[in-house]
Write an enzyme that holds these catalytic residues in place. Structure first.
Site, PDB file in Angstrom:
ATOM      1  N   LYS A   1      47.682  82.360  68.868  1.00  0.00           N
ATOM      2  CA  LYS A   1      47.296  81.563  67.687  1.00  0.00           C
ATOM      3  C   LYS A   1      45.895  81.957  67.208  1.00  0.00           C
ATOM      4  O   LYS A   1      45.667  82.114  66.020  1.00  0.00           O
ATOM      5  CB  LYS A   1      47.327  80.056  68.017  1.00  0.00           C
ATOM      6  CG  LYS A   1      48.676  79.566  68.517  1.00  0.00           C
ATOM      7  CD  LYS A   1      48.686  78.077  68.817  1.00  0.00           C
ATOM      8  CE  LYS A   1      47.776  77.652  69.944  1.00  0.00           C
ATOM      9  NZ  LYS A   1      48.134  78.198  71.283  1.00  0.00           N
TER      10      LYS A   1
ATOM     11  N   ARG B   1      49.122  73.608  81.330  1.00  0.00           N
ATOM     12  CA  ARG B   1      49.064  73.703  79.850  1.00  0.00           C
ATOM     13  C   ARG B   1      50.443  74.077  79.292  1.00  0.00           C
ATOM     14  O   ARG B   1      50.857  73.577  78.240  1.00  0.00           O
ATOM     15  CB  ARG B   1      48.018  74.734  79.426  1.00  0.00           C
ATOM     16  CG  ARG B   1      46.589  74.195  79.565  1.00  0.00           C
ATOM     17  CD  ARG B   1      45.571  75.306  79.671  1.00  0.00           C
ATOM     18  NE  ARG B   1      45.521  76.169  78.505  1.00  0.00           N
ATOM     19  CZ  ARG B   1      45.028  77.414  78.531  1.00  0.00           C
ATOM     20  NH1 ARG B   1      44.553  77.930  79.650  1.00  0.00           N
ATOM     21  NH2 ARG B   1      44.995  78.119  77.432  1.00  0.00           N
TER      22      ARG B   1
ATOM     23  N   ARG C   1      49.432  68.974  67.701  1.00  0.00           N
ATOM     24  CA  ARG C   1      49.964  69.271  69.029  1.00  0.00           C
ATOM     25  C   ARG C   1      51.034  68.266  69.421  1.00  0.00           C
ATOM     26  O   ARG C   1      51.651  68.421  70.477  1.00  0.00           O
ATOM     27  CB  ARG C   1      48.877  69.181  70.096  1.00  0.00           C
ATOM     28  CG  ARG C   1      47.830  70.253  70.016  1.00  0.00           C
ATOM     29  CD  ARG C   1      48.411  71.563  70.492  1.00  0.00           C
ATOM     30  NE  ARG C   1      47.846  72.079  71.691  1.00  0.00           N
ATOM     31  CZ  ARG C   1      46.823  72.930  71.746  1.00  0.00           C
ATOM     32  NH1 ARG C   1      46.218  73.320  70.650  1.00  0.00           N
ATOM     33  NH2 ARG C   1      46.406  73.391  72.877  1.00  0.00           N
TER      34      ARG C   1
ATOM     35  N   ARG D   1      42.829  87.259  80.419  1.00  0.00           N
ATOM     36  CA  ARG D   1      41.774  87.019  79.422  1.00  0.00           C
ATOM     37  C   ARG D   1      40.419  87.052  80.124  1.00  0.00           C
ATOM     38  O   ARG D   1      40.253  86.465  81.180  1.00  0.00           O
ATOM     39  CB  ARG D   1      41.988  85.669  78.740  1.00  0.00           C
ATOM     40  CG  ARG D   1      40.872  85.326  77.792  1.00  0.00           C
ATOM     41  CD  ARG D   1      41.302  84.430  76.684  1.00  0.00           C
ATOM     42  NE  ARG D   1      41.801  83.154  77.181  1.00  0.00           N
ATOM     43  CZ  ARG D   1      42.322  82.222  76.381  1.00  0.00           C
ATOM     44  NH1 ARG D   1      42.435  82.454  75.100  1.00  0.00           N
ATOM     45  NH2 ARG D   1      42.740  81.083  76.869  1.00  0.00           N
TER      46      ARG D   1
ATOM     47  N   ARG E   1      37.363  81.146  80.241  1.00  0.00           N
ATOM     48  CA  ARG E   1      37.568  79.748  79.850  1.00  0.00           C
ATOM     49  C   ARG E   1      37.848  78.885  81.072  1.00  0.00           C
ATOM     50  O   ARG E   1      38.592  79.291  81.964  1.00  0.00           O
ATOM     51  CB  ARG E   1      38.712  79.659  78.840  1.00  0.00           C
ATOM     52  CG  ARG E   1      38.162  79.496  77.434  1.00  0.00           C
ATOM     53  CD  ARG E   1      39.185  79.509  76.403  1.00  0.00           C
ATOM     54  NE  ARG E   1      40.265  78.532  76.554  1.00  0.00           N
ATOM     55  CZ  ARG E   1      41.195  78.353  75.660  1.00  0.00           C
ATOM     56  NH1 ARG E   1      41.162  79.066  74.554  1.00  0.00           N
ATOM     57  NH2 ARG E   1      42.148  77.471  75.846  1.00  0.00           N
TER      58      ARG E   1
END
Ligand code: AP5
Length: 182
Positions: A13, A140, A88, A125, A129
């Site tokens: 996204k 998640r 969401r 990644r 984070r």
């Protein structure tokens, strides 16, 4: 043009949203970035939401809806936006429809990606984070299927949903998004 991007964590996204907004010449707004910015600055809102982000839980609907709609109203008057990470939940979508005079979206693009590919991407990644450890990634994804995936049917019923295969190289995904928007 008001475009909403929905998809699982890791579906792309953010990657696609930034590029698409440039191409369309509209603003890009990511609710995750807005919330993380509040956490980093230690604002009242940041203190309220930090734990939700760290646990990979959704921030309560009423908190997010107020924050997002405050940002969106001026953008809607100024050519539109690409919105990443909102709504969401179906409740968020319904609340935003009521609060925004022209509605939330012209088109909702669903970036469709298998969970195992999403896990691999988030594992790799490298910007560190706090919600990218293995257990939180799993959570998640669970939250996505339970809370956010019902939006696919919600927007399909309204004729606003465009589905894109997100399991392709980024340039191919962008081309597919542009194709469904044209
Ligand atoms: P948010 O920041 O929205 O995180 P997310 O949905 O978990 O999504 P990500 O940012 O991890 O993934 P993405 O789909 O943007 O993919 P990306 O482009 O980064 O939300 C974080 C938290 O904020 C939530 O858990 C919640 O607590 C809270 N929150 C936010 N909005 C909320 C709301 N509306 N209500 C309640 N709470 C809310 O890509 C991921 C990786 O994959 C990158 O490394 C990228 O380089 C790579 N990649 C991307 N595309 C490709 C491709 N095509 N091929 C290969 N690699 C790719």
């Amino acid at each position: 043009m008001r475009v909403v991007l929905i998809g699982a964590p890791g579906a792309g996204k953010g990657t696609q949203g930034v590029e698409l907004a440039k191409r369309l010449g509209v603003a890009y707004l990511a609710t995750g970035d807005v919330l993380r910015d509040h956490v980093e600055r230690g604002t009242d809102l940041g203190r309220r939401v930090a734990e939700y982000l760290d646990r990979g839980e959704l921030v309560p609907d009423d908190v997010v809806v107020d924050v997002v709609c405050d940002h969106l109203a001026p953008l809607a008057d100024d050519g539109g936006y690409v919105l990443d990470g909102f709504p969401r939940t179906v409740a968020q979508a319904q609340a935003a429809e009521e609060l925004l005079p022209g509605g939330l979206a012209d088109v909702v693009v669903y970036l469709d990606l298998p969970d195992d590919v999403a896990r691999e991407r988030l594992d790799q990644r490298d910007d560190g984070r706090s919600d990218d450890d293995e257990d939180t990634i799993d959570h998640r994804l669970e939250v996505f299927h339970a809370e956010t995936e019902p939006l696919v049917g919600f927007y399909e019923d309204r004729g606003q949903l465009r589905r894109v295969d997100a399991d392709q190289p980024p340039t191919a995904v962008l081309a597919a998004i542009e194709a469904v928007l044209s």
